[in-house]
Design a protein around this motif. Structure first.
Motif, short mmCIF file in Angstrom:
data_model
loop_
_atom_site.label_atom_id
_atom_site.label_comp_id
_atom_site.label_asym_id
_atom_site.label_seq_id
_atom_site.Cartn_x
_atom_site.Cartn_y
_atom_site.Cartn_z
N ARG A 8 0.83 -1.20 0.00
CA ARG A 8 0.00 0.00 0.00
C ARG A 8 0.86 1.25 0.00
NH1 ARG A 8 -3.05 -2.37 3.87
NH2 ARG A 8 -4.99 -3.21 3.07
N ALA A 9 1.90 1.17 0.80
CA ALA A 9 2.77 2.33 0.91
C ALA A 9 3.35 2.68 -0.46
CB ALA A 9 3.89 2.06 1.90
N SER A 12 0.58 4.15 -2.82
CA SER A 12 0.06 5.48 -2.54
C SER A 12 1.00 6.55 -3.08
CB SER A 12 -0.08 5.66 -1.04
OG SER A 12 -0.43 6.98 -0.77
N LEU A 14 0.79 9.74 -2.00
CA LEU A 14 0.49 10.90 -1.15
C LEU A 14 1.71 11.35 -0.36
CD1 LEU A 14 -2.88 9.58 0.20
CD2 LEU A 14 -2.60 11.47 -1.39
N ASP A 15 2.85 10.69 -0.58
CA ASP A 15 3.95 10.94 0.34
C ASP A 15 4.63 12.30 0.15
OD1 ASP A 15 6.09 8.47 -1.27
OD2 ASP A 15 4.52 9.76 -2.00
N GLU A 17 3.50 15.35 0.21
CA GLU A 17 2.46 16.35 0.45
C GLU A 17 3.02 17.57 1.17
OE1 GLU A 17 0.04 15.09 4.28
OE2 GLU A 17 0.26 13.45 2.86
N MET A 21 -1.45 20.05 0.75
CA MET A 21 -2.35 19.06 0.18
C MET A 21 -3.39 19.77 -0.67
SD MET A 21 -3.41 16.13 -0.06
CE MET A 21 -5.14 15.97 -0.37
N SER A 22 -3.66 19.24 -1.82
CA SER A 22 -4.77 19.78 -2.61
C SER A 22 -5.81 18.69 -2.71
CB SER A 22 -4.28 20.16 -4.00
OG SER A 22 -5.37 20.14 -4.90
N LEU A 26 -6.33 14.01 -3.71
CA LEU A 26 -7.00 12.95 -2.96
C LEU A 26 -7.31 11.79 -3.89
CD1 LEU A 26 -9.64 14.89 -0.85
CD2 LEU A 26 -7.56 13.81 -0.05
N PRO A 27 -7.31 10.60 -3.31
CA PRO A 27 -7.71 9.46 -4.14
C PRO A 27 -9.12 9.68 -4.68
CG PRO A 27 -6.84 8.74 -2.04
CD PRO A 27 -6.95 10.23 -1.97
N PRO B 71 5.15 5.89 5.93
CA PRO B 71 5.88 6.82 5.05
C PRO B 71 5.00 7.89 4.43
CG PRO B 71 5.58 4.70 3.97
CD PRO B 71 5.09 4.53 5.37
N ASN B 72 3.68 7.73 4.51
CA ASN B 72 2.79 8.70 3.87
C ASN B 72 2.15 9.66 4.85
OD1 ASN B 72 3.18 7.39 1.40
ND2 ASN B 72 1.66 5.87 1.98
N VAL B 117 -8.33 19.10 5.97
CA VAL B 117 -7.93 18.63 4.64
C VAL B 117 -6.70 17.73 4.75
CG1 VAL B 117 -7.17 19.38 2.35
CG2 VAL B 117 -8.97 20.61 3.51
N ASP B 118 -5.79 18.05 5.69
CA ASP B 118 -4.59 17.23 5.85
C ASP B 118 -4.90 15.85 6.42
OD1 ASP B 118 -3.07 19.21 4.84
OD2 ASP B 118 -2.19 19.87 6.74
N ASN B 124 -7.58 8.12 4.91
CA ASN B 124 -7.76 7.26 3.75
C ASN B 124 -6.65 6.21 3.68
OD1 ASN B 124 -9.02 6.61 1.12
ND2 ASN B 124 -7.01 7.23 0.37
N TYR B 125 -5.43 6.66 3.89
CA TYR B 125 -4.28 5.74 3.83
C TYR B 125 -4.35 4.69 4.93
CZ TYR B 125 0.49 4.07 4.33
OH TYR B 125 1.60 3.27 4.47
N PHE B 155 -9.17 24.61 -0.61
CA PHE B 155 -8.47 23.41 -1.08
C PHE B 155 -7.11 23.71 -1.67
CE2 PHE B 155 -12.95 21.79 -1.55
CZ PHE B 155 -12.83 20.80 -0.59
N GLY B 156 -6.76 24.98 -1.78
CA GLY B 156 -5.48 25.32 -2.39
C GLY B 156 -5.43 24.95 -3.86
#
Lengths: 256, 183
Positions: A8-9, A12, A14-15, A17, A21-22, A26-27, B71-72, B117-118, B124-125, B155-156
């Motif tokens: 999963r890592a 993803s 998203l790392d 960010e 974050m925008s 997002l997924p 890591p995320n 938002v963060d 989710n992860y 949302f930037g």
């Protein structure tokens, strides 16, 4: 399917960010979940945020629920056909610059901001180019109803002089929604010697979709007369006769 | 709704759950170490960590691990997510829908837009469905009745419409643009 945490890592994205974050990062599913929770006006606003959100916010599956919720009760097959006719007439008028109805031009420019001046362009290519929905999207229909630009056929319960005896009868009519008052403007068709009548401020409670998909001028042939049992509710149509407006046969002349 | 008195599962206002659920004393509390992407270490009780489906399956795959690298996930949203899950566990031990709803509402109300938002990608992860639902609704609520500009900054997101497109949208969506709150 279960993935291990390490898989999963890796999956993803998203790392990175750190730069803020925008919502667009997002997924897909998460963003969908947010959009699904937005009421119609917010979906419209979101569609105006950026092209990527617009692409999502105009999709039919988000609008279907709103359409059903607000309009489902009063919109029937006849209204849908009328809408299709509108769309078709827009197509016909596509090459005739003078003939395009104003409201449709506005709708057009909304969905085809960069291409509305070239109406012959292929809609499919355009939608790819600008991520806009086809004009026959549910959103465009919803907005046409909501803004009152689209007159739709439905039935309106009678309030003739408040006489309880007639309040169960209803007329076929053409309606336009007025958002300000949350009520409808109604045009009753002309019948024989009676001219078109209008009424405004008609509340939702007095509306219904026609229970049968039959033109106001045709007789509906019931296919369940043999199944009628004592206690069943039946509806009687006073249609067909063009000399008189249906539904009014038994009102004495003095009522007018 | 008025029949709450005959329902044994409902807890009324006067008999609120105690802050410490019994399960904590019944079981020996095993701690699990989580490491955020910015190398911060979080020691959480196993029951809390197991609320994170991602962490749970990590342990199922490699039970001997003592530290779970995330890591995320950065430290700030992670600490907030942990705070949320700790509370949810109490509600699991002592179900009280009204209190839970109240807590969830307060949890998001006191967070800044950015915090909210963060937290979404983190929830989710880590696959914390309840939190994700709460956050999504909170975000939807926060942008309700707001101007397009507000939503952009919330949302930037950069505006990538041309001036003409923007003007056309503004005209056409006039009804949606009317009566929005002050930013």
């Amino acid at each position: 399917m279960r993935l291990s945490a390490s898989a999963r890592a890796e999956k993803s994205s998203l790392d990175d960010e750190a730069g803020g974050m925008s919502v667009l990062d997002l997924p897909e599913l998460v963003l969908e979940c947010i959009l699904e929770r937005l009421p119609p006006a917010e979906l419209c606003s979101m569609a105006g945020v950026c092209t990527s959100l617009r692409e999502r916010c105009v999709s039919d599956h988000l609008w279907e629920k709103h359409m059903k919720q607000k309009w489902g009760r009063v919109i029937g097959p006849a209204a849908y056909r009328e809408w299709q006719r509108h769309l078709a007439s827009r197509k016909d008028l596509g090459s005739c610059k003078q003939g395009k109805p104003k409201w449709f031009m506005r709708l057009l420019s909304m969905f085809w901001p960069s291409s509305w001046s070239t109406p012959k362009a292929d809609p499919i290519n355009n939608s790819k180019q600008r991520s806009s929905p086809p004009v026959n999207s549910i959103m465009s229909w919803y907005l046409a109803l909501e803004t009152g630009k689209f007159w739709f056929p439905a039935q309106v319960f009678n309030r003739e002089n408040g006489d309880v005896g007639f309040m169960l009868s209803c007329y076929d009519a053409s309606l336009s929604y007025d958002q300000g008052t949350d009520a409808f403007q109604v045009r009753y068709p002309s019948h024989g010697r009676r001219a078109i009548a209008t009424e405004s401020g008609v509340p939702w409670e007095r509306l219904r979709a026609p229970p049968f998909d039959t033109s106001p001028h045709d007789l509906h042939i019931s296919d369940c007369l043999n199944d009628v049992r004592p206690g069943d509710h039946i509806e009687i149509q006073w249609r067909k006769n063009k000399e008189f407006p249906y539904g009014l046969f038994s009102i004495p002349e003095t009522c007018y | 709704m008025s029949s709450s008195t005959d329902s044994p599962t409902l807890t009324t206002e006067t008999t609120q759950l105690s802050p410490q659920p019994d399960t904590e004393t019944a079981k020996p509390t095993k701690k699990i170490t989580l490491k955020s992407s910015d190398n911060q270490i979080f020691e959480v009780e196993e029951s809390v960590a197991m609320e994170f489906a991602t962490v749970k399956s990590f342990f199922e795959d490699s039970p001997s691990t003592d530290t779970v690298p995330l890591p995320n996930v950065t430290a700030k949203p992670l600490s907030q997510v942990i705070e949320f899950c700790k509370e949810q566990i109490k509600f699991k031990a002592n179900p009280d829908e009204a209190q839970k709803k109240k807590y969830n509402a307060e949890f998001v109300t006191e967070k800044s837009d950015k915090d909210l938002v963060d937290m979404i990608p983190v929830a989710n992860y880590l696959e914390i469905k309840d939190l994700l639902d709460v956050l999504n609704q909170a975000v939807a609520d926060r942008i309700e009745n707001k101007s397009v500009e507000y939503v952009r900054s919330f949302f930037g997101i950069d505006n990538d419409f041309t001036a003409e497109e923007e003007a056309a949208l503004r005209r056409e969506h006039a009804w949606a643009y009317e009566g929005v709150d002050e930013d």
